[in-house]
Write an enzyme that holds these catalytic residues in place. Sequence first.
Site, PDB file in Angstrom:
ATOM      1  CG  ASN A   6      -0.317  -0.056   2.524  1.00  9.72           C
ATOM      2  OD1 ASN A   6       0.874  -0.361   2.634  1.00  9.72           O
ATOM      3  ND2 ASN A   6      -1.069   0.226   3.571  1.00  9.72           N
TER       4      ASN A   6
ATOM      5  CG  ASP B 246      -8.221   6.569  11.562  1.00  9.55           C
ATOM      6  OD1 ASP B 246      -8.503   5.854  12.547  1.00  9.55           O
ATOM      7  OD2 ASP B 246      -8.912   6.592  10.533  1.00  9.55           O
TER       8      ASP B 246
END
Length: 145
Positions: free
Chosen positions: A77, A83
Amino acid sequence: MTEKIRIKYFSDEVERLCYIGGKSDWIDLRASEDVSMKKGEFRLIPLGVAMELPKGYEAQVVPRSSTFKNFGLLQVNSMGVIDESYCGDHDQWFFPALAVRDTEIHRNDRICQFRITAHQPEITFEVVERLEGADRGGFGSTGIR
């Protein structure tokens, strides 16, 4: 001001994270188990940690500069973003790896690194006919030397 990060380790055998001030603000992450991979194989390599990041912050996870040379691994990725909502007791961090050759990763091998950054501020876009900055010559215009 120093931020406090709550961290859970999934194994007592994983070396503890350490922030080394004055050297780099990136923190190394380690494989939490031995992993064998064949060329072309994809694997989520467990990093043995979960964290509660402060509100308004995220972690950016990238390979170490030596990861490809030492292990023949690509992070599929390109850059992982974790987060502050990924903070549960079972939300272990992983390194999504693609092997370009047969390879062996051992527990505690440093395979990636992360840093904590504040979220981007709220922004708006203003459409204009012309930008005022100087042109640099377009994509890839700075040459190879």
